[in-house]
Design a protein around this motif. Structure first.
Motif, mmCIF file in Angstrom:
data_model
loop_
_atom_site.group_PDB
_atom_site.id
_atom_site.type_symbol
_atom_site.label_atom_id
_atom_site.label_comp_id
_atom_site.label_asym_id
_atom_site.label_seq_id
_atom_site.Cartn_x
_atom_site.Cartn_y
_atom_site.Cartn_z
ATOM 1 N N ARG A 148 57.663 51.200 78.162
ATOM 2 C CA ARG A 148 58.829 51.714 77.422
ATOM 3 C C ARG A 148 58.751 51.342 75.941
ATOM 4 O O ARG A 148 59.080 52.157 75.064
ATOM 5 C CB ARG A 148 60.114 51.168 78.050
ATOM 6 C CG ARG A 148 60.450 51.815 79.397
ATOM 7 C CD ARG A 148 61.840 51.430 79.844
ATOM 8 N NE ARG A 148 61.924 50.003 80.162
ATOM 9 C CZ ARG A 148 61.660 49.492 81.362
ATOM 10 N NH1 ARG A 148 61.288 50.291 82.357
ATOM 11 N NH2 ARG A 148 61.755 48.196 81.577
ATOM 12 N N ALA A 149 58.303 50.121 75.659
ATOM 13 C CA ALA A 149 58.176 49.701 74.260
ATOM 14 C C ALA A 149 57.137 50.545 73.537
ATOM 15 O O ALA A 149 57.332 50.921 72.375
ATOM 16 C CB ALA A 149 57.786 48.219 74.196
ATOM 17 N N SER A 150 56.047 50.868 74.223
ATOM 18 C CA SER A 150 55.011 51.709 73.620
ATOM 19 C C SER A 150 55.538 53.106 73.337
ATOM 20 O O SER A 150 55.265 53.694 72.281
ATOM 21 C CB SER A 150 53.788 51.784 74.544
ATOM 22 O OG SER A 150 53.222 50.506 74.747
ATOM 23 N N GLU A 151 56.328 53.643 74.286
ATOM 24 C CA GLU A 151 56.908 54.974 74.095
ATOM 25 C C GLU A 151 57.887 54.975 72.922
ATOM 26 O O GLU A 151 57.916 55.922 72.125
ATOM 27 C CB GLU A 151 57.610 55.421 75.376
ATOM 28 C CG GLU A 151 56.642 55.687 76.530
ATOM 29 C CD GLU A 151 57.357 55.924 77.843
ATOM 30 O OE1 GLU A 151 58.602 55.693 77.884
ATOM 31 O OE2 GLU A 151 56.706 56.322 78.820
ATOM 32 N N GLU A 152 58.678 53.905 72.805
ATOM 33 C CA GLU A 152 59.632 53.824 71.690
ATOM 34 C C GLU A 152 58.891 53.710 70.359
ATOM 35 O O GLU A 152 59.319 54.292 69.352
ATOM 36 C CB GLU A 152 60.552 52.614 71.890
ATOM 37 C CG GLU A 152 61.533 52.789 73.055
ATOM 38 C CD GLU A 152 62.316 51.517 73.337
ATOM 39 O OE1 GLU A 152 62.076 50.512 72.631
ATOM 40 O OE2 GLU A 152 63.162 51.537 74.258
ATOM 41 N N LEU A 153 57.780 52.975 70.357
ATOM 42 C CA LEU A 153 56.996 52.838 69.127
ATOM 43 C C LEU A 153 56.417 54.183 68.704
ATOM 44 O O LEU A 153 56.473 54.553 67.527
ATOM 45 C CB LEU A 153 55.871 51.825 69.343
ATOM 46 C CG LEU A 153 54.890 51.645 68.168
ATOM 47 C CD1 LEU A 153 55.636 51.159 66.934
ATOM 48 C CD2 LEU A 153 53.778 50.658 68.551
ATOM 49 N N VAL A 154 55.892 54.919 69.664
ATOM 50 C CA VAL A 154 55.341 56.239 69.352
ATOM 51 C C VAL A 154 56.433 57.168 68.820
ATOM 52 O O VAL A 154 56.229 57.901 67.841
ATOM 53 C CB VAL A 154 54.677 56.854 70.603
ATOM 54 C CG1 VAL A 154 54.295 58.311 70.345
ATOM 55 C CG2 VAL A 154 53.447 56.059 70.993
ATOM 56 N N ALA A 155 57.624 57.125 69.468
ATOM 57 C CA ALA A 155 58.732 57.964 69.016
ATOM 58 C C ALA A 155 59.150 57.594 67.589
ATOM 59 O O ALA A 155 59.406 58.472 66.760
ATOM 60 C CB ALA A 155 59.915 57.825 69.975
ATOM 61 N N ALA A 156 59.204 56.287 67.299
ATOM 62 C CA ALA A 156 59.588 55.844 65.951
ATOM 63 C C ALA A 156 58.559 56.282 64.920
ATOM 64 O O ALA A 156 58.913 56.693 63.805
ATOM 65 C CB ALA A 156 59.740 54.322 65.933
ATOM 66 N N GLN A 157 57.270 56.204 65.281
ATOM 67 C CA GLN A 157 56.224 56.631 64.357
ATOM 68 C C GLN A 157 56.322 58.123 64.056
ATOM 69 O O GLN A 157 56.159 58.550 62.914
ATOM 70 C CB GLN A 157 54.848 56.292 64.945
ATOM 71 C CG GLN A 157 54.550 54.790 64.984
ATOM 72 C CD GLN A 157 53.266 54.479 65.729
ATOM 73 O OE1 GLN A 157 52.771 55.288 66.530
ATOM 74 N NE2 GLN A 157 52.705 53.313 65.465
ATOM 75 N N ARG A 158 56.610 58.915 65.079
ATOM 76 C CA ARG A 158 56.750 60.359 64.864
ATOM 77 C C ARG A 158 57.965 60.679 64.012
ATOM 78 O O ARG A 158 57.922 61.569 63.145
ATOM 79 C CB ARG A 158 56.835 61.067 66.213
ATOM 80 C CG ARG A 158 55.519 61.034 66.991
ATOM 81 C CD ARG A 158 55.621 61.760 68.307
ATOM 82 N NE ARG A 158 54.338 61.762 68.999
ATOM 83 C CZ ARG A 158 54.140 62.258 70.220
ATOM 84 N NH1 ARG A 158 55.171 62.807 70.874
ATOM 85 N NH2 ARG A 158 52.958 62.231 70.769
ATOM 86 N N GLN A 159 59.079 59.975 64.255
ATOM 87 C CA GLN A 159 60.272 60.190 63.444
ATOM 88 C C GLN A 159 60.007 59.828 61.982
ATOM 89 O O GLN A 159 60.470 60.511 61.059
ATOM 90 C CB GLN A 159 61.433 59.364 63.992
ATOM 91 C CG GLN A 159 61.954 59.860 65.340
ATOM 92 C CD GLN A 159 62.970 58.910 65.960
ATOM 93 O OE1 GLN A 159 63.268 57.860 65.385
ATOM 94 N NE2 GLN A 159 63.492 59.275 67.115
ATOM 95 N N ALA A 160 59.253 58.749 61.779
ATOM 96 C CA ALA A 160 58.925 58.348 60.412
ATOM 97 C C ALA A 160 58.050 59.407 59.736
ATOM 98 O O ALA A 160 58.224 59.705 58.545
ATOM 99 C CB ALA A 160 58.197 57.002 60.418
ATOM 100 N N GLN A 161 57.118 59.998 60.490
ATOM 101 C CA GLN A 161 56.278 61.050 59.934
ATOM 102 C C GLN A 161 57.102 62.274 59.544
ATOM 103 O O GLN A 161 56.874 62.877 58.491
ATOM 104 C CB GLN A 161 55.206 61.441 60.953
ATOM 105 C CG GLN A 161 54.148 60.365 61.173
ATOM 106 C CD GLN A 161 53.161 60.738 62.258
ATOM 107 O OE1 GLN A 161 53.378 61.697 63.007
ATOM 108 N NE2 GLN A 161 52.089 59.976 62.373
#
Length: 213
Positions: A148-161
């Motif tokens: 779940r933490a990995s999924e949240e990190l990926v989601a945050a990275q995409r939002q930042a992009q």
């Protein structure tokens, strides 16, 4: 009489001594002193259930493996170990643990590449009269909270992009508007022409008065 199927091989013993390997077909076996250990299919899928192993950075993961196993020496397969499969299973478990413990979680998730059967596993298979092929890591399972933490990190990275691209677009628009304003300021007639075009496109009329000499 003993019938050996095409996929079977019987190891024939008499008075506890090895006699021969019975190939497919019908064979006449004399006397009660003969012994034929139960045969195994000469080719089968060998699987190692998920093993929980800590990575080098202390994260427990579960890793499983699979391979194709073929019996090439029936006598060695019968005589080397009471449970040949368990013997090989232990060798694969040991290899999996050593490989995972030497890697970080990111390295394990990136994949453990196996170009050929590891030497230690191939040697164990040879000891029990088998040949092993198509060996590979089947699954890598990580704890739910880590996933779940990995999924949240990926989601945050995409939002930042997305936010970065939006900001870049806004800057580009503002720069274009500033350039246009500079051009119109330096060339007033262009501003009048642009105004006339805009009015005409909306059905309006623009009257431009020329300055008196």
């Amino acid at each position: 009489m003993v019938t050996v199927m095409p996929y079977e091989r019987f190891v024939h013993y008499r008075h506890g001594a090895f006699v021969d390997v019975l190939e497919p077909g019908r064979h006449r076996i004399w006397g009660f002193w003969s012994h034929l250990p139960p045969p195994r299919h000469p080719r089968e899928l060998f699987e190692v259930r998920p093993q929980e192993v800590p990575t080098s950075d202390g994260i427990n993961v579960k890793v499983s493996a699979a391979a194709q196993l073929r019996i090439v020496e029936p006598v060695a397969h019968v005589e080397h170990a009471a449970d040949p499969q368990a013997f090989l299973y232990d060798a694969v478990k040991t290899w999996l643990r050593d490989e995972v413990r030497a890697r970080t979680l990111d390295e394990v998730l990136a994949g453990i590449t196996v170009d050929q059967t590891p030497a230690a596993i191939a040697a164990a298979a040879t000891e029990i009269g088998c040949e092993i092929s198509d060996f590979g890591i089947r699954d890598v399972l990580i704890p739910g909270e880590i996933r779940r933490a990995s999924e949240e990190l990926v989601a945050a990275q995409r939002q930042a992009q997305v936010a970065l691209e939006r900001a870049r677009s806004e800057v580009a628009v503002m720069r274009a508007m500033a350039n246009s304003a500079k051009i119109l300021e330096d060339h007033p007639m262009l501003a009048s022409i642009r105004l006339a075009e805009t009015a005409a496109s909306h059905g309006g009329t623009v009257i431009i008065e020329r300055p008196t000499a």
